[in-house]
Design a protein around this motif. Sequence first.
Motif, PDB file in Angstrom:
ATOM      1  N   MET A  28       0.844  -1.187   0.000  1.00 47.99           N
ATOM      2  CA  MET A  28       0.000   0.000   0.000  1.00 47.99           C
ATOM      3  C   MET A  28       0.888   1.249   0.000  1.00 47.99           C
ATOM      4  O   MET A  28       1.844   1.342   0.746  1.00 47.99           O
ATOM      5  N   LYS A  29       0.544   2.184  -0.841  1.00 53.44           N
ATOM      6  CA  LYS A  29       1.327   3.421  -0.958  1.00 53.44           C
ATOM      7  C   LYS A  29       1.147   4.291   0.272  1.00 53.44           C
ATOM      8  O   LYS A  29       0.051   4.402   0.810  1.00 53.44           O
ATOM      9  N   ASN A  30       2.237   4.908   0.654  1.00 47.36           N
ATOM     10  CA  ASN A  30       2.223   5.826   1.786  1.00 47.36           C
ATOM     11  C   ASN A  30       2.601   7.210   1.254  1.00 47.36           C
ATOM     12  O   ASN A  30       3.782   7.491   1.028  1.00 47.36           O
ATOM     13  N   PRO A  31       1.616   8.102   1.042  1.00 43.77           N
ATOM     14  CA  PRO A  31       1.899   9.430   0.458  1.00 43.77           C
ATOM     15  C   PRO A  31       2.915  10.240   1.254  1.00 43.77           C
ATOM     16  O   PRO A  31       3.747  10.941   0.683  1.00 43.77           O
ATOM     17  N   ARG A  32       2.865  10.156   2.583  1.00 43.11           N
ATOM     18  CA  ARG A  32       3.808  10.928   3.412  1.00 43.11           C
ATOM     19  C   ARG A  32       5.231  10.415   3.205  1.00 43.11           C
ATOM     20  O   ARG A  32       6.170  11.199   3.074  1.00 43.11           O
ATOM     21  N   LYS A  33       5.383   9.103   3.164  1.00 43.08           N
ATOM     22  CA  LYS A  33       6.698   8.504   2.941  1.00 43.08           C
ATOM     23  C   LYS A  33       7.211   8.843   1.536  1.00 43.08           C
ATOM     24  O   LYS A  33       8.382   9.157   1.351  1.00 43.08           O
ATOM     25  N   ASP A  34       6.320   8.794   0.552  1.00 49.03           N
ATOM     26  CA  ASP A  34       6.697   9.152  -0.814  1.00 49.03           C
ATOM     27  C   ASP A  34       7.131  10.610  -0.899  1.00 49.03           C
ATOM     28  O   ASP A  34       8.100  10.933  -1.586  1.00 49.03           O
TER      29      ASP A  34
END
Length: 149
Positions: A1-7
């Motif tokens: 699952m994508k993590n926008p904050r981490k990206d």
Amino acid sequence: MKNPRKDMANALFSELLMADQLARNRLSKVLPKGMELSHFGVLNLLARQQTELSPAELARAFHVTRGAMTNTLNKLDWAGYVHIRPDWDDARRKMVAISPAGRAARDAALAAITPLIDNAVKTLGEERVRMTIPVLRSLRQRLGEDDGA
């Protein structure tokens, strides 16, 4: 699952690191012969502070080891760009001041890099740069806190 904050954090640091590398590379090419970025940094700080600093204070300011700072100061001393004297209150310490030749070398380096920086500001736009500076300053301060500085 994508993590926008981490990206976003990854993108931010990727851009910062690449911009740092490119800026260092470009600045190194226009500095006066024999001057390294670390030399310019120390001379610039001493010129702006207008006071003597100890090697330990300089090392803390640049987040480098005392050994690395001693190496830089030895090169600057050899070139005649700084005066290093014993601390009159504590003979174990030394104090560093910029010399007139160091001030002239710093001014020559500043004159060499100013067109490069001016061009970057002109390209990006003064307002964007003005808005970016506080963000970068806050990031630097936050990273400095994490470093124990």
